[in-house]
Design an enzyme around this catalytic site. Structure first.
Site, PDB file in Angstrom:
ATOM      1  N   ASP A  79      -9.897   3.413   4.742  1.00 34.43           N
ATOM      2  CA  ASP A  79      -8.937   2.662   5.564  1.00 34.43           C
ATOM      3  C   ASP A  79      -9.251   2.819   7.047  1.00 34.43           C
ATOM      4  OD1 ASP A  79      -8.181   5.324   5.590  1.00 34.43           O
ATOM      5  OD2 ASP A  79      -6.302   4.996   4.519  1.00 34.43           O
ATOM      6  N   ASN A 148       5.190   9.417   0.796  1.00 29.40           N
ATOM      7  CA  ASN A 148       5.890   8.334   0.085  1.00 29.40           C
ATOM      8  C   ASN A 148       5.118   7.855  -1.148  1.00 29.40           C
ATOM      9  OD1 ASN A 148       3.773   6.933   1.197  1.00 29.40           O
ATOM     10  ND2 ASN A 148       5.006   5.536   2.423  1.00 29.40           N
ATOM     11  N   HIS A 150       1.929   6.943  -1.200  1.00 30.34           N
ATOM     12  CA  HIS A 150       0.827   6.001  -0.965  1.00 30.34           C
ATOM     13  C   HIS A 150      -0.523   6.664  -1.228  1.00 30.34           C
ATOM     14  CE1 HIS A 150       0.432   6.935   3.671  1.00 30.34           C
ATOM     15  NE2 HIS A 150      -0.300   7.756   2.969  1.00 30.34           N
ATOM     16  N   GLU A 155       1.031   1.087   0.580  1.00 29.98           N
ATOM     17  CA  GLU A 155       2.402   1.555   0.744  1.00 29.98           C
ATOM     18  C   GLU A 155       3.274   1.117  -0.437  1.00 29.98           C
ATOM     19  OE1 GLU A 155       2.592   3.740   2.848  1.00 29.98           O
ATOM     20  OE2 GLU A 155       2.451   3.142   4.934  1.00 29.98           O
TER      21      GLU A 155
HETATM   22  P1  PGA Z   1      -2.424  13.984   5.080  1.00 30.41           P
HETATM   23  O1  PGA Z   1      -2.335  12.444   4.711  1.00 30.41           O
HETATM   24  O2  PGA Z   1      -3.623  14.512   4.375  1.00 30.41           O
HETATM   25  O3  PGA Z   1      -2.563  14.038   6.564  1.00 30.41           O
HETATM   26  O4  PGA Z   1      -1.150  14.609   4.573  1.00 30.41           O
HETATM   27  C1  PGA Z   1      -2.485  12.059   3.376  1.00 30.41           C
HETATM   28  C2  PGA Z   1      -2.201  10.587   3.228  1.00 30.41           C
HETATM   29  O5  PGA Z   1      -1.350  10.053   3.956  1.00 30.41           O
HETATM   30  O6  PGA Z   1      -2.821   9.965   2.355  1.00 30.41           O
END
Ligand code: PGA
Length: 258
Positions: A79, A148, A150, A155
């Site tokens: 992404d 959440n 994702h 999302e």
């Molecule tokens: P993080 O993000 O490793 O910074 O917790 C993970 C994500 O949002 O996929």
């Protein structure tokens, strides 16, 4: 490391440092088995330890030693913030360069990311999908998970699809704003490999650490697969998807405590 099966998915639970070394070895084995393996990598704080372990292993490489070269490996980012140029220190292209690609012998010609500066998002998405197809699909995809549920920037509520432009949710913006100064400078749109792009990977490894991820991990493994928790679609891939969790991230899972 303890092992359980939940909804048919293999789940390993161990301290983060142990998980990171195990995932380092999965990535290196993928390259050993297929030197030009197509590897998709996430950004975020969770995989940083895996990247540090990969870099440190690479630096211990000696002629004739079993540590593989990355020279033929194809590396894809999953992404990117929309309209964030790759030279910007906040871009995911920059993150991967500074944490992994810049420290191993991957060829810059073999590094791919969604083009956040393409004339239109549609062109960027089509080009990225065409690129993945031209590479023969993804051999190994390392995933984090958002609070959440994702995966990449898919999302909750968004339909299963291929690479697309996404409006980031409030909880994602809240979780990632800490990296921006001022926090309001954080982009609210991103390009992301879609669920169908990720789920087509031949092997998937999800890493989650910390109590903040416990609910998302529980839903991913035990909720009915659906858009409310995008990671729950991984249940349908039980034969090729493995979860690596620390005790905090695993704390809400059913079954025996690890
Ligand atoms: P993080 O993000 O490793 O910074 O917790 C993970 C994500 O949002 O996929």
């Amino acid at each position: 490391m303890t092992e359980r099966s939940i909804s048919g998915v293999r789940v390993f639970v161990a301290p983060a440092a142990e998980l990171e070394l195990a995932i380092r070895d999965i990535v290196l084995d993928a390259i050993r088995q297929k030197p030009d393996a197509v590897l998709m990598f996430p950004t975020g704080s969770t995989p940083e330890g895996v990247y540090a372990a990969l870099v440190s292993q690479f630096r211990r490489r000696r002629p004739g030693a079993p540590n593989p070269s990355w020279s033929q490996a194809r590396c894809l980012n999953m992404d990117e913030y929309w309209r964030m140029p790759s030279w910007d220190r906040q871009s995911y292209a920059w993150f991967m360069k500074s944490h992994l690609y810049g420290w191993v012998d991957v060829s810059t010609a073999n590094i791919y990311y969604p083009d956040a500066m393409a004339p239109t998002a549609e062109e960027a998405c089509q080009a990225y999908e065409a690129q993945i197809e031209a590479l023969g699909g993804i051999d190994h995809c390392l995933l984090g998970i958002g609070v959440n549920g994702h995966i990449a920037f898919n999302e909750p509520g968004y339909p299963r699809t291929r690479t697309h432009l996404v409006e980031l949710t409030e909880s994602t913006i809240e979780a990632n704003q800490r990296f921006f100064e001022p926090p309001e400078a954080m982009p609210t749109q991103a390009l992301t490999a879609g669920l169908d792009t990720l789920l087509a990977s031949r092997r998937i490894t999800l890493l989650a650490t910390g109590a903040a991820k416990a609910e998302a991990v529980r839903d991913a493994l035990t909720a009915d697969p659906g858009n409310d928790c995008p990671a729950s679609f991984l249940q349908g891939l039980a034969d090729r998807c493995t979860f690596y969790l620390d005790e905090e991230a695993a704390s809400l899972l059913p079954g025996e405590a690890p």
